[in-house]
Design a protein around this motif. Structure first.
Motif, short mmCIF file in Angstrom:
data_model
loop_
_atom_site.label_atom_id
_atom_site.label_comp_id
_atom_site.label_asym_id
_atom_site.label_seq_id
_atom_site.Cartn_x
_atom_site.Cartn_y
_atom_site.Cartn_z
N VAL A 1 13.51 -13.10 54.70
CA VAL A 1 14.10 -12.06 53.85
C VAL A 1 13.07 -11.53 52.86
CG1 VAL A 1 15.75 -11.65 51.99
CG2 VAL A 1 16.48 -12.79 54.08
N ARG A 2 12.28 -12.43 52.25
CA ARG A 2 11.26 -11.97 51.29
C ARG A 2 10.22 -11.09 51.96
NH1 ARG A 2 8.74 -9.59 48.54
NH2 ARG A 2 7.64 -10.10 46.60
N VAL A 3 9.79 -11.45 53.14
CA VAL A 3 8.80 -10.66 53.86
C VAL A 3 9.38 -9.32 54.30
CG1 VAL A 3 7.38 -10.54 55.95
CG2 VAL A 3 7.51 -12.67 54.65
N VAL A 4 10.60 -9.34 54.82
CA VAL A 4 11.24 -8.10 55.26
C VAL A 4 11.48 -7.16 54.08
CG1 VAL A 4 13.37 -7.14 56.23
CG2 VAL A 4 12.29 -9.12 57.31
N VAL A 5 11.93 -7.72 52.96
CA VAL A 5 12.16 -6.90 51.76
C VAL A 5 10.87 -6.22 51.34
CG1 VAL A 5 12.63 -7.02 49.28
CG2 VAL A 5 14.18 -8.12 50.90
N ALA A 6 9.76 -6.96 51.37
CA ALA A 6 8.47 -6.38 51.00
C ALA A 6 8.09 -5.24 51.93
CB ALA A 6 7.38 -7.46 51.02
N GLN A 7 8.34 -5.42 53.21
CA GLN A 7 8.01 -4.37 54.19
C GLN A 7 8.87 -3.13 53.98
OE1 GLN A 7 5.42 -4.54 56.38
NE2 GLN A 7 4.98 -6.47 55.34
#
Length: 280
Positions: free
Chosen positions: A177-183
């Motif tokens: 979720v943290r990586v996807v949110v950043a993207q």
């Protein structure tokens, strides 16, 4: 018979009324906060976080009605829309402790604000169940779904997978979720998809694991004290694991601390502060 008047939709109408009431009361509280509480200091910050946390955690209690009556597609849509609404109305409230741990650890959030926000979240999580049951009891005469919930005080966690898989879902889920949110944040046209990306993972976890967490504050509000897990296991699973996964994701996407100021910028900031003190 009019399909809209079918008993099939009665739980949906109850849930929509519940969500509207919770958001409505939350918005009234925020308006009063903005009007009567000074933005100086941390009082307004604390109240916004408290209101937002109570609002979002209270809504989570009603999600069970949506899932029980309409299944996985409905809960995915419901959670996505609630998160979207929270982003619109919450005045910047985090309602999740993982991001504030990230900001604090990477030096982007001072200790005073960190404690202010976290304490507001914990208090909000504590009171969410009381608000949920209050609404259910008040509306029980008009909704069989609310009557059933108001009279059912049992909370038993039933997992579909072994402990190792459940732990992995919490760590990996928060990381993803943290990586996807950043993207998505890096692409302005896709920012509105963030709530539905989070909802998609929660729905997947609900399907595979049975009891999704991902957000320690929401998990505390809804799951703490339930049968099926002791306190130490709860803290490890629903606090340590998601925060660990979130911080790992923040590290991977390159979360940075505050930029160092040049000597000129530091001098200019001192002058501005001195001028502000004189003006007071």
């Amino acid at each position: 018979m009019d399909p809209a008047s079918s008993e099939y939709y009665f739980p949906l109408y109850s849930a929509l009324g519940y969500f509207a009431l919770v958001f409505g009361l939350g918005e009234v509280a925020r308006i009063l906060t903005a009007k009567y509480v000074s933005s100086r200091g941390n009082s307004q910050l604390f109240l916004y976080e408290l209101i937002g946390t109570i609002q979002m955690c209270t809504c989570v209690y009603e999600n069970g009605i949506i899932f029980k009556n309409y299944g996985f597609p409905a809960i995915f849509l419901c959670v996505g829309l609630l998160l979207t609404a929270g982003g619109i109305f919450n005045r910047g409230a985090w309602t999740n402790c993982a991001p504030i741990f990230e900001q604090f650890i990477f030096g982007n959030l001072g200790s005073t604000k960190f404690i202010t926000i976290l304490s507001a979240q914990l208090i909000g999580a504590t009171f969410a169940s009381k608000f949920a049951y209050l609404i259910w009891n008040l509306t029980a005469p008009y909704s069989s779904a609310h009557l059933e919930n108001a009279s059912n005080l049992d909370c038993v966690l039933q997992y579909k997978q072994t402990a190792g898989i459940v732990i992995a879902f919490e760590i990996v889920g928060a990381f993803v979720v943290r990586v996807v949110v950043a993207q998505l944040l890096a692409r302005p046209a896709l920012i509105r998809l963030i709530p539905f990306a989070i909802s998609a993972y929660l729905t997947l976890a609900l399907y595979i694991v049975g009891v999704p967490g991902l957000n320690p504050i929401v998990a505390t509000a809804r799951l703490y004290g339930c049968q099926g897990i002791d306190t130490s296991s709860f803290m490890i699973l629903y606090w340590f694991c998601p925060v660990l996964g979130w911080l790992a994701g923040a590290y991977v996407v390159g979360q940075k601390g505050p930029a160092k100021k040049t000597s000129k910028e530091a001098k200019a900031e001192k002058k501005l502060k001195a001028a502000a003190k004189k003006a007071q």
